[in-house]
Design an enzyme around this catalytic site. Structure first.
Site, PDB file in Angstrom:
ATOM      1  CE  LYS A 126      -4.442   1.003   0.272  1.00 48.18           C
ATOM      2  NZ  LYS A 126      -5.603   0.184  -0.125  1.00 48.18           N
ATOM      3  CG  ASP A 166      -7.370   3.367  -0.540  1.00 47.41           C
ATOM      4  OD1 ASP A 166      -7.794   2.201  -0.484  1.00 47.41           O
ATOM      5  OD2 ASP A 166      -7.474   4.156   0.423  1.00 47.41           O
TER       6      ASP A 166
HETATM    7  P1  NDP Z   1     -12.948   8.056  -2.396  1.00 44.83           P
HETATM    8  O1  NDP Z   1     -11.853   9.023  -2.222  1.00 44.83           O
HETATM    9  O2  NDP Z   1     -13.552   7.862  -3.728  1.00 44.83           O
HETATM   10  O3  NDP Z   1     -14.142   8.376  -1.395  1.00 44.83           O
HETATM   11  C1  NDP Z   1     -13.939   8.429  -0.017  1.00 44.83           C
HETATM   12  C2  NDP Z   1     -15.237   8.799   0.666  1.00 44.83           C
HETATM   13  O4  NDP Z   1     -15.089   8.617   2.072  1.00 44.83           O
HETATM   14  C3  NDP Z   1     -15.614  10.251   0.458  1.00 44.83           C
HETATM   15  O5  NDP Z   1     -17.004  10.379   0.503  1.00 44.83           O
HETATM   16  C4  NDP Z   1     -14.956  10.921   1.664  1.00 44.83           C
HETATM   17  O6  NDP Z   1     -15.570  12.129   2.030  1.00 44.83           O
HETATM   18  C5  NDP Z   1     -15.177   9.882   2.736  1.00 44.83           C
HETATM   19  N1  NDP Z   1     -14.091   9.997   3.726  1.00 44.83           N
HETATM   20  C6  NDP Z   1     -12.775   9.847   3.521  1.00 44.83           C
HETATM   21  N2  NDP Z   1     -12.066  10.048   4.630  1.00 44.83           N
HETATM   22  C7  NDP Z   1     -12.972  10.351   5.574  1.00 44.83           C
HETATM   23  C8  NDP Z   1     -12.861  10.682   6.924  1.00 44.83           C
HETATM   24  N3  NDP Z   1     -11.667  10.728   7.560  1.00 44.83           N
HETATM   25  N4  NDP Z   1     -14.020  10.898   7.602  1.00 44.83           N
HETATM   26  C9  NDP Z   1     -15.231  10.833   6.952  1.00 44.83           C
HETATM   27  N5  NDP Z   1     -15.387  10.535   5.662  1.00 44.83           N
HETATM   28  C10 NDP Z   1     -14.276  10.301   4.978  1.00 44.83           C
HETATM   29  O7  NDP Z   1     -12.367   6.675  -1.826  1.00 44.83           O
HETATM   30  P2  NDP Z   1     -12.885   5.195  -2.079  1.00 44.83           P
HETATM   31  O8  NDP Z   1     -14.350   5.178  -2.243  1.00 44.83           O
HETATM   32  O9  NDP Z   1     -12.025   4.590  -3.108  1.00 44.83           O
HETATM   33  O10 NDP Z   1     -12.476   4.499  -0.693  1.00 44.83           O
HETATM   34  C11 NDP Z   1     -13.383   4.371   0.401  1.00 44.83           C
HETATM   35  C12 NDP Z   1     -12.936   3.233   1.299  1.00 44.83           C
HETATM   36  O11 NDP Z   1     -12.901   2.011   0.552  1.00 44.83           O
HETATM   37  C13 NDP Z   1     -11.522   3.371   1.891  1.00 44.83           C
HETATM   38  O12 NDP Z   1     -11.519   2.771   3.166  1.00 44.83           O
HETATM   39  C14 NDP Z   1     -10.671   2.533   0.950  1.00 44.83           C
HETATM   40  O13 NDP Z   1      -9.495   2.068   1.571  1.00 44.83           O
HETATM   41  C15 NDP Z   1     -11.630   1.386   0.673  1.00 44.83           C
HETATM   42  N6  NDP Z   1     -11.375   0.598  -0.527  1.00 44.83           N
HETATM   43  C16 NDP Z   1     -11.275   1.183  -1.755  1.00 44.83           C
HETATM   44  C17 NDP Z   1     -11.058   0.407  -2.868  1.00 44.83           C
HETATM   45  C18 NDP Z   1     -11.031   0.981  -4.241  1.00 44.83           C
HETATM   46  O14 NDP Z   1     -10.955   0.201  -5.184  1.00 44.83           O
HETATM   47  N7  NDP Z   1     -11.126   2.288  -4.419  1.00 44.83           N
HETATM   48  C19 NDP Z   1     -10.877  -1.045  -2.765  1.00 44.83           C
HETATM   49  C20 NDP Z   1     -11.086  -1.572  -1.435  1.00 44.83           C
HETATM   50  C21 NDP Z   1     -11.307  -0.756  -0.370  1.00 44.83           C
HETATM   51  P3  NDP Z   1     -14.823  13.534   1.696  1.00 44.83           P
HETATM   52  O15 NDP Z   1     -14.951  13.704   0.215  1.00 44.83           O
HETATM   53  O16 NDP Z   1     -15.570  14.533   2.488  1.00 44.83           O
HETATM   54  O17 NDP Z   1     -13.395  13.379   2.141  1.00 44.83           O
HETATM   55  O1  2IT Z   2      -7.942  -1.462  -0.540  1.00 40.99           O
HETATM   56  C1  2IT Z   2      -7.901  -1.941  -1.684  1.00 40.99           C
HETATM   57  O2  2IT Z   2      -8.057  -3.142  -1.901  1.00 40.99           O
HETATM   58  C2  2IT Z   2      -7.706  -1.021  -2.813  1.00 40.99           C
HETATM   59  N1  2IT Z   2      -7.616   0.181  -2.605  1.00 40.99           N
HETATM   60  C3  2IT Z   2      -7.584  -1.550  -4.212  1.00 40.99           C
HETATM   61  C4  2IT Z   2      -6.187  -2.029  -4.489  1.00 40.99           C
HETATM   62  C5  2IT Z   2      -5.903  -2.438  -5.910  1.00 40.99           C
HETATM   63  O3  2IT Z   2      -4.732  -2.771  -6.143  1.00 40.99           O
HETATM   64  O4  2IT Z   2      -6.789  -2.460  -6.758  1.00 40.99           O
END
Ligand code: NDP
Ligand code: 2IT
Length: 445
Positions: A126, A166
């Site tokens: 990561k 992420d």
């Molecule tokens: P994005 O940046 O697209 O969206 C993040 C969302 O979460 C936004 O709505 C943001 O609000 C909110 N957020 C972030 N930090 C905080 C915080 N400290 N407190 C409150 N709200 C918060 O990210 P993703 O959707 O990609 O990721 C969301 C989660 O999913 C994370 O935990 C990530 O690790 C996990 N994840 C993502 C994957 C991927 O493929 N993208 C794969 C697997 C897991 P704001 O805009 O106000 O900051």
């Molecule tokens: O938390 C996760 O699994 C991710 N942000 C996606 C990682 C990836 O390599 O697609």
């Protein structure tokens, strides 16, 4: 926790002071692994846990860039290459002001087991930066990404380490990162990053994969109790990539998603969130969730507060770590909660997980429930390696098979270890045993 494992855990905590989220993730995994070490004493002799908790390589670097006002800005970049037992390091990059080494290490540690559960040939890693993309212009994002890659490029590669997105890193950022990698190396190496645009080496379904996968996994859990998403009242936290696609998939299966959030507040829309409007606001306009209220009738926006104040039968936390605490969990359970599918990484605090488990709520931990994103990244790598691109339908079918496979492996492992329905145990043991076996086979490295 098993006393032998507790001693190892205590050493890990002492060696890594101040890394609270890493400590939490390590403790959570170790709590599941006592019975495995009774059956496999060779894992203790092989110092598997001590090795797994020490990343193979940790890179921390300066990221200098110039903002639109001409001011010099300095951020910190990270890439923690945790385990290559099963394949090249694989995992996302997070750009958020809260990013520090402990956060990157918790995410990288979780990623090892998640990636093992997918059954694909990918190790765990990561990275990210404490850069805050909020309010930055497109040109600033581009300059930051170019500077970040100017250091990162020497550490990554198709056979070494393959980053993706992420929090704060989506298709736009992957594009700027890829462009700079290509420019520095003079190589069109598609397999070096995933989450690329469709016209230049990306995979269909990758943008939807994490949210869709979380819902597919949760649907499989619901089926074990004779239920489905149809008719459920769902609350989703976040309104980013994972949340939006979880909302879309849950509603396509007949659920009503009544609320979602961002870090400023949440909206309640009893008629069901309008996903197209949400996409327009968050993905096209890069606006705030507050903007949703004015553009749709009978919606309320609550500034601050917690979206977990809203009752639901299914909760999908899709924002960030430790966003759902023990009190919120207890309230949800009292008010009719059936299932939780973690789209985010470690969104439920240990107290919340204990409440869900005590109440026998169906609880899908992130390392299982949100593995669809990285699994589809591995499908992108497959397409890149064969210079092919698959249809949406074929890729979605593969994702669905993978998520059902992860669900069934977690359930079967929980059964095997005498705690049916405990997906935490199933995910931790299922992922760990696969990695541990590979580590022993590859010798002391
Ligand atoms: P994005 O940046 O697209 O969206 C993040 C969302 O979460 C936004 O709505 C943001 O609000 C909110 N957020 C972030 N930090 C905080 C915080 N400290 N407190 C409150 N709200 C918060 O990210 P993703 O959707 O990609 O990721 C969301 C989660 O999913 C994370 O935990 C990530 O690790 C996990 N994840 C993502 C994957 C991927 O493929 N993208 C794969 C697997 C897991 P704001 O805009 O106000 O900051
Ligand atoms: O938390 C996760 O699994 C991710 N942000 C996606 C990682 C990836 O390599 O697609």
């Amino acid at each position: 926790m098993d006393a032998r494992l507790e001693a190892i855990r205590d050493t890990v905590l002492a060696r890594n002071p101040g890394e609270g989220e890493f400590h939490q993730a390590v403790t959570e995994v170790f709590e599941s692994l006592g019975p495995v070490h009774d059956r496999h004493p060779e894992f203790l002799e092989g110092a598997v846990l001590e090795r797994l908790c020490e990343p193979e390589r940790q890179i921390i670097f300066r990221v200098p860039w110039v903002d639109d006002a001409g001011t010099f800005q300095i951020n910190r970049g990270f890439r923690v290459e945790f385990s290559s037992a099963l394949g090249p390091f694989k995992g996302g990059l997070r750009f958020h002001p809260s990013v520090n080494l402990g956060i990157v290490k918790f995410l990288g540690f979780e990623q090892i087991f998640k990636n093992a559960l997918t059954g694909m040939p990918i190790g765990g890693g990561k990275g990210g930066s404490d850069f805050d993309p909020r309010g930055r212009s497109d040109a600033e994002i581009m300059r930051f990404c170019q500077s970040f890659m100017t250091e990162l490029y020497r550490h990554i590669g198709e056979y070494t380490d393959v980053p993706a997105g992420d929090i704060g890193v989506g298709g736009r950022e992957i594009g700027y990162l890829f462009g700079q990698y290509k420019r520095i190396t003079n190589r069109y190496e598609s397999g070096v990053l995933t989450g690329k645009g469709i016209s230049w080496g990306g995979s269909l379904v990758r943008p939807e994969a994490t949210g869709y996968g979380t819902v597919i996994f949760t649907e499989e859990m619901l089926k074990t109790r004779g239920q489905s998403f149809d008719g459920q009242r769902v609350v989703v936290s976040g309104s980013g990539n994972v949340a939006i696609n979880a909302i879309a998939k849950a509603q396509s299966l007949g659920a009503t998603v009544v609320a979602c959030s961002d870090s400023s507040g949440y909206v309640v829309d009893e008629a069901g969130i309008d996903v197209e409007l949400l996409r327009q606001i968050k993905e096209v306009e890069r606006g705030r969730l507050k903007d949703y209220e004015a553009r749709r009738s009978a919606v309320s926006y609550v500034e601050g507060g917690s979206v977990w104040d809203i009752d639901a039968t299914v909760a999908l936390p899709c924002a960030t770590q430790n966003e759902l605490d023990g009190d919120a969990a207890a309230r949800l359970v009292r008010n009719g909660l059936l299932a939780v599918g973690e789209g985010a990484n470690m969104p439920s605090t240990p107290e919340a997980v204990a409440v869900f488990q005590e109440a026998r709520i169906l609880f899908g931990p992130g390392k299982a429930a949100n593995a669809g994103g990285v699994a589809t990244s591995a499908l992108e790598m497959q397409q890149n390696a064969s210079r092919d691109s698959w249809t949406f339908a074929h890729t979605e079918e593969r994702l669905t098979e993978i998520m059902i496979g992860i669900h069934d492996r977690c359930a079967a492992t929980a059964d095997e270890y005498g705690d049916p329905g405990n997906y935490v145990l199933g995910a931790n043991i299922g992922g760990f045993v696969k990695v541990a076996d590979a580590m022993l086979a590859q010798g002391l490295i």
